[in-house]
Write a protein that holds these residues in place. Structure first.
Motif, PDB file in Angstrom:
ATOM      1  N   VAL A   1       0.840  -1.207   0.000  1.00 46.72           N
ATOM      2  CA  VAL A   1       0.000   0.000   0.000  1.00 46.72           C
ATOM      3  C   VAL A   1       0.872   1.253   0.000  1.00 46.72           C
ATOM      4  N   ALA A   2       1.897   1.268   0.853  1.00 42.99           N
ATOM      5  CA  ALA A   2       2.779   2.442   0.925  1.00 42.99           C
ATOM      6  C   ALA A   2       3.532   2.638  -0.389  1.00 42.99           C
ATOM      7  N   GLY A   3       3.961   1.549  -1.005  1.00 41.87           N
ATOM      8  CA  GLY A   3       4.636   1.663  -2.301  1.00 41.87           C
ATOM      9  C   GLY A   3       3.707   2.196  -3.371  1.00 41.87           C
ATOM     10  N   GLY A   4       2.460   1.754  -3.358  1.00 40.13           N
ATOM     11  CA  GLY A   4       1.490   2.259  -4.322  1.00 40.13           C
ATOM     12  C   GLY A   4       1.211   3.743  -4.137  1.00 40.13           C
ATOM     13  N   LEU A   5       1.041   4.156  -2.897  1.00 37.77           N
ATOM     14  CA  LEU A   5       0.786   5.580  -2.635  1.00 37.77           C
ATOM     15  C   LEU A   5       1.993   6.446  -2.981  1.00 37.77           C
ATOM     16  N   PHE A   6       3.186   5.961  -2.648  1.00 40.18           N
ATOM     17  CA  PHE A   6       4.388   6.732  -2.980  1.00 40.18           C
ATOM     18  C   PHE A   6       4.608   6.793  -4.487  1.00 40.18           C
ATOM     19  N   GLY A   7       4.345   5.680  -5.172  1.00 48.42           N
ATOM     20  CA  GLY A   7       4.473   5.685  -6.630  1.00 48.42           C
ATOM     21  C   GLY A   7       3.488   6.625  -7.297  1.00 48.42           C
ATOM     22  N   ALA A   8       2.261   6.673  -6.767  1.00 52.33           N
ATOM     23  CA  ALA A   8       1.276   7.607  -7.314  1.00 52.33           C
ATOM     24  C   ALA A   8       1.697   9.045  -7.061  1.00 52.33           C
ATOM     25  N   PHE A   9       2.254   9.306  -5.886  1.00 49.00           N
ATOM     26  CA  PHE A   9       2.707  10.663  -5.563  1.00 49.00           C
ATOM     27  C   PHE A   9       3.837  11.103  -6.491  1.00 49.00           C
ATOM     28  N   VAL A  10       4.809  10.228  -6.686  1.00 44.44           N
ATOM     29  CA  VAL A  10       5.945  10.569  -7.540  1.00 44.44           C
ATOM     30  C   VAL A  10       5.493  10.753  -8.990  1.00 44.44           C
ATOM     31  N   THR A  11       4.642   9.853  -9.466  1.00 48.31           N
ATOM     32  CA  THR A  11       4.173   9.953 -10.849  1.00 48.31           C
ATOM     33  C   THR A  11       3.319  11.188 -11.048  1.00 48.31           C
ATOM     34  N   HIS A  12       2.455  11.476 -10.084  1.00 49.73           N
ATOM     35  CA  HIS A  12       1.611  12.665 -10.192  1.00 49.73           C
ATOM     36  C   HIS A  12       2.453  13.939 -10.143  1.00 49.73           C
ATOM     37  N   SER A  13       3.490  13.944  -9.322  1.00 50.02           N
ATOM     38  CA  SER A  13       4.366  15.108  -9.242  1.00 50.02           C
ATOM     39  C   SER A  13       5.173  15.298 -10.522  1.00 50.02           C
ATOM     40  N   ALA A  14       5.589  14.195 -11.124  1.00 51.07           N
ATOM     41  CA  ALA A  14       6.415  14.292 -12.327  1.00 51.07           C
ATOM     42  C   ALA A  14       5.595  14.649 -13.562  1.00 51.07           C
ATOM     43  N   LEU A  15       4.409  14.085 -13.688  1.00 50.64           N
ATOM     44  CA  LEU A  15       3.619  14.268 -14.902  1.00 50.64           C
ATOM     45  C   LEU A  15       2.505  15.292 -14.773  1.00 50.64           C
ATOM     46  N   GLU A  16       2.192  15.705 -13.556  1.00 48.78           N
ATOM     47  CA  GLU A  16       1.128  16.646 -13.212  1.00 48.78           C
ATOM     48  C   GLU A  16      -0.216  16.219 -13.779  1.00 48.78           C
ATOM     49  N   ALA A  17      -0.493  16.384 -15.044  1.00 49.26           N
ATOM     50  CA  ALA A  17      -1.796  16.016 -15.607  1.00 49.26           C
ATOM     51  C   ALA A  17      -1.637  14.795 -16.504  1.00 49.26           C
ATOM     52  N   GLY A  18      -0.995  13.759 -16.013  1.00 49.35           N
ATOM     53  CA  GLY A  18      -0.705  12.587 -16.813  1.00 49.35           C
ATOM     54  C   GLY A  18      -1.887  11.675 -17.020  1.00 49.35           C
ATOM     55  N   GLY A  19      -2.891  11.774 -16.195  1.00 54.67           N
ATOM     56  CA  GLY A  19      -4.044  10.901 -16.316  1.00 54.67           C
ATOM     57  C   GLY A  19      -3.950   9.721 -15.366  1.00 54.67           C
ATOM     58  N   LEU A  20      -5.095   9.148 -15.061  1.00 53.70           N
ATOM     59  CA  LEU A  20      -5.173   8.062 -14.101  1.00 53.70           C
ATOM     60  C   LEU A  20      -4.421   6.804 -14.531  1.00 53.70           C
ATOM     61  N   PRO A  21      -4.495   6.372 -15.794  1.00 55.10           N
ATOM     62  CA  PRO A  21      -3.750   5.146 -16.154  1.00 55.10           C
ATOM     63  C   PRO A  21      -2.238   5.260 -15.962  1.00 55.10           C
ATOM     64  N   LEU A  22      -1.663   6.396 -16.285  1.00 54.45           N
ATOM     65  CA  LEU A  22      -0.220   6.573 -16.098  1.00 54.45           C
ATOM     66  C   LEU A  22       0.156   6.614 -14.625  1.00 54.45           C
ATOM     67  N   ILE A  23      -0.689   7.240 -13.823  1.00 54.74           N
ATOM     68  CA  ILE A  23      -0.420   7.316 -12.388  1.00 54.74           C
ATOM     69  C   ILE A  23      -0.521   5.927 -11.757  1.00 54.74           C
ATOM     70  N   LEU A  24      -1.496   5.135 -12.199  1.00 57.40           N
ATOM     71  CA  LEU A  24      -1.619   3.779 -11.685  1.00 57.40           C
ATOM     72  C   LEU A  24      -0.455   2.900 -12.145  1.00 57.40           C
ATOM     73  N   LEU A  25       0.050   3.140 -13.335  1.00 53.38           N
ATOM     74  CA  LEU A  25       1.224   2.410 -13.801  1.00 53.38           C
ATOM     75  C   LEU A  25       2.438   2.730 -12.924  1.00 53.38           C
ATOM     76  N   GLY A  26       2.636   3.997 -12.617  1.00 58.57           N
ATOM     77  CA  GLY A  26       3.728   4.383 -11.719  1.00 58.57           C
ATOM     78  C   GLY A  26       3.553   3.803 -10.333  1.00 58.57           C
ATOM     79  N   ALA A  27       2.320   3.764  -9.845  1.00 59.19           N
ATOM     80  CA  ALA A  27       2.049   3.176  -8.534  1.00 59.19           C
ATOM     81  C   ALA A  27       2.351   1.687  -8.528  1.00 59.19           C
TER      82      ALA A  27
END
Length: 89
Positions: free
Chosen positions: A38-64
């Protein structure tokens, strides 16, 4: 943003449950494995969201999923069947 966090936490939990179910002999107790996923998923979503800003949900879930799988892989222990003696023993 709430949907991204909830989705990534559920994804991390699902990956951790699958890993704990598939490899129970190579992982520590489930009480450690499930929160790590769970912590890895949340941290991955945070990093992906910070890097891509408006990357979309599928990309954020891929990073998570990538960060969650990487954090779960750090918990793996070597399998017992491949041990060999060292040359000095």
């Amino acid at each position: 943003m709430f949907l991204e966090a909830l989705s990534s936490a559920i994804l991390g939990l699902a990956l951790a449950w699958a890993a704990a179910h598939r490899l129970p002999h190579r992982l520590p107790a489930r009480a450690l494995v499930l929160p790590t996923g769970v912590a890895g998923g949340l941290f991955g979503a945070f990093v992906t969201h910070s890097a891509l800003e408006a990357g979309g949900l599928p990309l954020i879930l891929l990073g998570a999923a990538v960060v969650s799988a990487a954090s779960l892989s750090l918990l793996l222990r070597p399998s017992g069947g491949l041990r060999s003696r060292s040359a000095t023993a």
